[in-house]
Design an enzyme around this catalytic site. Structure first.
Site, PDB file in Angstrom:
ATOM      1  N   LYS A   1      52.768  39.238  39.311  1.00  0.00           N
ATOM      2  CA  LYS A   1      51.745  39.993  38.575  1.00  0.00           C
ATOM      3  C   LYS A   1      51.551  41.389  39.176  1.00  0.00           C
ATOM      4  O   LYS A   1      51.781  41.587  40.370  1.00  0.00           O
ATOM      5  CB  LYS A   1      50.426  39.218  38.523  1.00  0.00           C
ATOM      6  CG  LYS A   1      49.636  39.212  39.793  1.00  0.00           C
ATOM      7  CD  LYS A   1      48.209  38.693  39.568  1.00  0.00           C
ATOM      8  CE  LYS A   1      47.444  38.780  40.882  1.00  0.00           C
ATOM      9  NZ  LYS A   1      46.049  38.495  40.812  1.00  0.00           N
TER      10      LYS A   1
ATOM     11  N   LYS B   1      48.015  34.363  48.706  1.00  0.00           N
ATOM     12  CA  LYS B   1      47.683  35.342  49.751  1.00  0.00           C
ATOM     13  C   LYS B   1      47.839  34.703  51.121  1.00  0.00           C
ATOM     14  O   LYS B   1      48.316  35.339  52.059  1.00  0.00           O
ATOM     15  CB  LYS B   1      46.259  35.866  49.562  1.00  0.00           C
ATOM     16  CG  LYS B   1      46.167  36.834  48.397  1.00  0.00           C
ATOM     17  CD  LYS B   1      44.904  37.670  48.439  1.00  0.00           C
ATOM     18  CE  LYS B   1      44.847  38.615  47.252  1.00  0.00           C
ATOM     19  NZ  LYS B   1      43.711  38.416  46.372  1.00  0.00           N
TER      20      LYS B   1
ATOM     21  N   LYS C   1      46.858  44.898  43.090  1.00  0.00           N
ATOM     22  CA  LYS C   1      46.498  46.000  43.990  1.00  0.00           C
ATOM     23  C   LYS C   1      46.680  45.607  45.449  1.00  0.00           C
ATOM     24  O   LYS C   1      46.685  46.451  46.318  1.00  0.00           O
ATOM     25  CB  LYS C   1      45.081  46.505  43.715  1.00  0.00           C
ATOM     26  CG  LYS C   1      43.982  45.485  43.799  1.00  0.00           C
ATOM     27  CD  LYS C   1      42.680  46.018  43.205  1.00  0.00           C
ATOM     28  CE  LYS C   1      41.765  44.858  42.872  1.00  0.00           C
ATOM     29  NZ  LYS C   1      40.757  45.151  41.895  1.00  0.00           N
TER      30      LYS C   1
HETATM   31  P1  TYM Z   1      40.001  41.280  40.418  1.00  0.00           P
HETATM   32  O1  TYM Z   1      39.040  42.291  40.927  1.00  0.00           O
HETATM   33  O2  TYM Z   1      41.193  40.940  41.247  1.00  0.00           O
HETATM   34  O3  TYM Z   1      40.524  41.711  39.009  1.00  0.00           O
HETATM   35  C1  TYM Z   1      39.632  42.231  38.033  1.00  0.00           C
HETATM   36  C2  TYM Z   1      40.091  41.799  36.651  1.00  0.00           C
HETATM   37  O4  TYM Z   1      41.416  42.220  36.422  1.00  0.00           O
HETATM   38  C3  TYM Z   1      42.209  41.105  36.023  1.00  0.00           C
HETATM   39  N1  TYM Z   1      43.569  41.296  36.487  1.00  0.00           N
HETATM   40  C4  TYM Z   1      44.630  41.191  35.693  1.00  0.00           C
HETATM   41  N2  TYM Z   1      44.730  40.892  34.385  1.00  0.00           N
HETATM   42  C5  TYM Z   1      45.975  40.894  33.859  1.00  0.00           C
HETATM   43  N3  TYM Z   1      47.090  41.167  34.572  1.00  0.00           N
HETATM   44  C6  TYM Z   1      47.029  41.452  35.887  1.00  0.00           C
HETATM   45  N4  TYM Z   1      48.127  41.734  36.585  1.00  0.00           N
HETATM   46  C7  TYM Z   1      45.755  41.484  36.506  1.00  0.00           C
HETATM   47  N5  TYM Z   1      45.328  41.729  37.767  1.00  0.00           N
HETATM   48  C8  TYM Z   1      43.988  41.615  37.739  1.00  0.00           C
HETATM   49  C9  TYM Z   1      41.535  39.905  36.654  1.00  0.00           C
HETATM   50  O5  TYM Z   1      41.900  38.711  36.018  1.00  0.00           O
HETATM   51  C10 TYM Z   1      40.086  40.267  36.470  1.00  0.00           C
HETATM   52  O6  TYM Z   1      39.666  39.952  35.168  1.00  0.00           O
HETATM   53  N6  TYM Z   1      37.435  37.156  41.427  1.00  0.00           N
HETATM   54  C11 TYM Z   1      37.596  38.257  40.492  1.00  0.00           C
HETATM   55  C12 TYM Z   1      36.389  39.169  40.393  1.00  0.00           C
HETATM   56  C13 TYM Z   1      35.121  38.434  40.103  1.00  0.00           C
HETATM   57  C14 TYM Z   1      34.669  37.981  38.842  1.00  0.00           C
HETATM   58  C15 TYM Z   1      33.416  37.347  39.099  1.00  0.00           C
HETATM   59  C16 TYM Z   1      35.197  38.035  37.555  1.00  0.00           C
HETATM   60  C17 TYM Z   1      34.187  38.103  41.016  1.00  0.00           C
HETATM   61  N7  TYM Z   1      33.158  37.436  40.422  1.00  0.00           N
HETATM   62  C18 TYM Z   1      32.701  36.758  38.059  1.00  0.00           C
HETATM   63  C19 TYM Z   1      34.471  37.450  36.533  1.00  0.00           C
HETATM   64  C20 TYM Z   1      33.229  36.815  36.791  1.00  0.00           C
HETATM   65  C21 TYM Z   1      38.748  39.089  40.960  1.00  0.00           C
HETATM   66  O7  TYM Z   1      39.128  39.029  42.097  1.00  0.00           O
HETATM   67  O8  TYM Z   1      39.226  39.946  40.026  1.00  0.00           O
END
Ligand code: TYM
Length: 344
Positions: free
Chosen positions: A210, A119, A213
């Site tokens: 990937k 990013k 969003k």
């Molecule tokens: P976030 O909100 O970007 O994404 C949420 C979940 O979706 C998964 N994900 C994907 N999996 C497969 N292929 C993709 N293209 C793809 N894009 C997103 C992410 O791996 C995630 O599981 N930092 C985290 C949110 C978070 C979190 C936590 C997760 C904050 N605190 C504690 C687990 C435990 C995040 O930005 O995910």
């Protein structure tokens, strides 16, 4: 509340997509169905993570509630007593623990996080926030505050899980070996979620990147709110290759491999089995049609469930969970404050 914990979070900035569902939501609801009773299940909205990148703040509050509804539409059973749903900012201990963890996290460690580097290179170092740089420490707090052993997430979050382990081990070493429950190693996480490998769904238009969003890529991204027919068109228009033979090979055939991965997860079969079934076939359009059909059925079902979510039940569960989680998190934070010398 002495059961081991499975925990995951999904941010609420913008609409969620198929990658979020397959990488984060699906494993969580499958694990809940398999283990509720044996494990505590925490599925939360990390709302403080929402503005690590620019968003429309006027829409955020409603998006957060909408995200919680998506959990239910994905199959999370909120009537289950071992399951908790909550918003991170309603449990202020997350923020306080973050500061403590920050002081035991190295600048070099956070600088190496690929999510940050990606990013930062897109937006430029001068205009990205310190929050984006620091959010893995907040994520570590989200996990360590509840002593979660298993954290089902997509492959893009692997480094953050590893960082969480490193911080926990470092602080356990320094203060008290039982201070934090150290989350399982990545390979154990993947095995627990019964996956062949970490899940990373790619953009349909650019299958080396990937599905995301935060990138403007409407044709490459299937939103959970997309009309099923529109999603079918996106799958049928997915970028593939000119080799002409189906083979699971992320390097040589990223588009085909992505379609096989999506199919395997939607029909709940091991990727290796689905890859074997299609291996050597030559009609890419047959594979696309099979994937498109599964996506269509999935979206239809998901959106029907979303429309039927009972908001009053959801809000009741939310408030009860937040009340309890403040207590749980408060008790754990106190132990950590004691360990670092802030409390007697
Ligand atoms: P976030 O909100 O970007 O994404 C949420 C979940 O979706 C998964 N994900 C994907 N999996 C497969 N292929 C993709 N293209 C793809 N894009 C997103 C992410 O791996 C995630 O599981 N930092 C985290 C949110 C978070 C979190 C936590 C997760 C904050 N605190 C504690 C687990 C435990 C995040 O930005 O995910």
């Amino acid at each position: 509340m002495n059961k081991p914990v499975i925990l995951t979070g999904l941010r609420a900035n913008g609409e969620l997509h198929l990658g979020n569902y397959l990488g984060g939501m699906l494993p969580m609801v499958q694990l809940q169905a398999k283990y509720a009773g044996e494990y505590q299940v925490n599925m939360f909205v990390p709302d403080l993570h929402s503005f690590t990148t620019p968003i429309d703040h006027g829409k955020l509050y409603l998006q957060i509630v909408q995200n919680l509804k998506l959990f239910v539409a994905a199959g999370l059973d909120i009537s289950n007593d071992d399951t908790y749903i909550y918003r991170q900012s309603y449990v202020p201990m997350h923020s306080e623990l973050t500061w403590i963890l920050d002081c035991f996290t190295y600048f070099g460690e956070l600088s190496r996080m690929t999510e940050f580097k990606d990013k930062a290179s897109r937006l430029g170092h001068e205009s990205i926030s310190v929050g984006l740089y620091n959010y893995p420490a907040l994520m570590a707090a989200d996990i360590l505050l509840y002593a979660a052993k298993y954290v089902p997430v997509g492959d893009d979050q692997r480094q953050h899980i590893e960082l969480t382990r490193d911080i926990a081990l470092r602080m356990n070493n320094k203060f008290n070996k039982d201070l934090f429950v150290v989350p399982a190693e990545w390979t154990e996480q993947v095995a627990f979620a019964e996956r062949d490998a970490g899940v990373r769904i790619k953009s349909l238009r650019n299958p080396t990147k990937k599905m995301s969003k935060s990138i403007d890529d409407p044709a490459g991204t299937i939103l959970l709110t997309d009309a099923p027919e529109a999603a079918v068109k996106k799958i049928m228009g997915a970028e593939t290759d000119s080799l002409g033979v189906i083979h699971y090979d992320i390097e040589a055939q990223p588009g085909i491999s992505n379609l096989l991965q999506i199919l395997a997860l939607l029909i709940n079969e091991p990727l290796s089995r689905v890859a074997d079934t299609w291996d050597g076939k030559t009609a890419y359009s047959d594979l696309k049609k099979a994937v498109a059909n599964e996506v269509k059925v999935f979206l239809h079902d998901f959106q029907t469930k979303l429309a039927a979510v009972n908001e009053a039940d959801l809000l009741r569960k939310l408030e009860a969970s937040e009340f309890l989680m403040r207590d749980v998190a408060g008790q754990r934070l106190y132990k950590i404050q004691q360990a670092v010398g802030l409390r007697p």
